[in-house]
Design an enzyme around this catalytic site. Structure first.
Site, PDB file in Angstrom:
ATOM      1  N   VAL A  19       0.858  -1.182   0.000  1.00 29.08           N
ATOM      2  CA  VAL A  19       0.000   0.000   0.000  1.00 29.08           C
ATOM      3  C   VAL A  19       0.894   1.231   0.000  1.00 29.08           C
ATOM      4  CG1 VAL A  19      -2.046  -1.030   1.061  1.00 29.08           C
ATOM      5  CG2 VAL A  19      -0.234  -0.117   2.521  1.00 29.08           C
ATOM      6  N   SER A  20       0.386   2.333  -0.566  1.00 34.91           N
ATOM      7  CA  SER A  20       1.222   3.501  -0.803  1.00 34.91           C
ATOM      8  C   SER A  20       1.376   4.420   0.402  1.00 34.91           C
ATOM      9  CB  SER A  20       0.662   4.311  -1.981  1.00 34.91           C
ATOM     10  OG  SER A  20       0.619   3.523  -3.147  1.00 34.91           O
ATOM     11  N   THR A  21       0.384   4.457   1.287  1.00 37.87           N
ATOM     12  CA  THR A  21       0.430   5.381   2.421  1.00 37.87           C
ATOM     13  C   THR A  21       0.252   4.620   3.729  1.00 37.87           C
ATOM     14  OG1 THR A  21      -1.960   5.804   2.442  1.00 37.87           O
ATOM     15  CG2 THR A  21      -0.606   7.174   0.973  1.00 37.87           C
TER      16      THR A  21
END
Length: 199
Positions: A19-21
């Protein structure tokens, strides 16, 4: 995802989730990878796909062996770009590693899934050709405008001429003059040759 395809290969099923964040959760991806039968899941939490270095991905790539299968929830979880994804899939094919993306129904352990490798290989080659052509066109345009290409020179023309005069007039060693200018003897020699001076 209510239905998990049965994944079969001669090696291990190795999952990868990202996941990016930091606020996003890996739970959905991990649940799906577990349901697909992955014996190990590598994770990158809060790391953008644009990052060149991803510890979880790097660890997985180091752990893979021939006949293993890499499993992801979606294609965009693996590659940071189409070219990067293509390169990874080409690498998998070269090293005898299968790949499955659950959401897209890709499974390269099947005859139909082998087409995925060939498609992404073609995409990677096409993108490289486009990048090379664009780079060549940009360099050609820069030369036509008179733009100097490459790294900036360490010594200006005046510095090189002054250094040559100092060496010939005072007899100072080239090494000493180069040190005073903060460059190597080789850099000084190149600069002097560039301006056509003698020393």
């Amino acid at each position: 995802m209510s239905f998990m395809p049965e994944l079969k290969c001669h090696g291990r099923l190795m999952g990868y989730a990202r996941v990016s964040t930091p606020e996003q959760k890996l739970d959905l991806q991990i649940d799906c990878l577990n349901s697909a039968g992955c014996i190990r899941i590598f994770k990158d939490h809060g790391i953008s796909g644009a990052k060149a270095k991803r510890p979880g991905l790097d660890d997985m790539l180091a752990a893979l062996k021939r006949d293993d299968m890499v499993v992801v929830y979606k294609l965009d979880r693996l590659g940071r770009s189409v070219l990067h994804l293509s390169d990874l899939l080409v690498r998998f094919q070269r090293e005898g590693i299968h790949f499955s993306s659950l959401s897209e129904g890709i499974n390269t352990a099947t005859p139909a899934g082998q087409l995925t490798f060939h498609l992404f290989s073609a995409v990677a080659e096409f993108q490289r050709q486009i990048i090379a052509e664009n780079t060549a066109a940009g360099l050609h345009a820069a030369r036509r405008r008179g733009t100097r290409l490459g790294r900036p020179r360490r010594l200006s023309e005046k510095q090189a001429i002054d250094a040559a005069h100092t060496i010939t007039k005072t007899g100072r060693r080239r090494e000493d003059v180069a040190k005073r200018l903060g460059v190597s003897r080789m850099t000084l020699d190149r600069a002097i040759r560039r301006v056509g001076a003698t020393a």
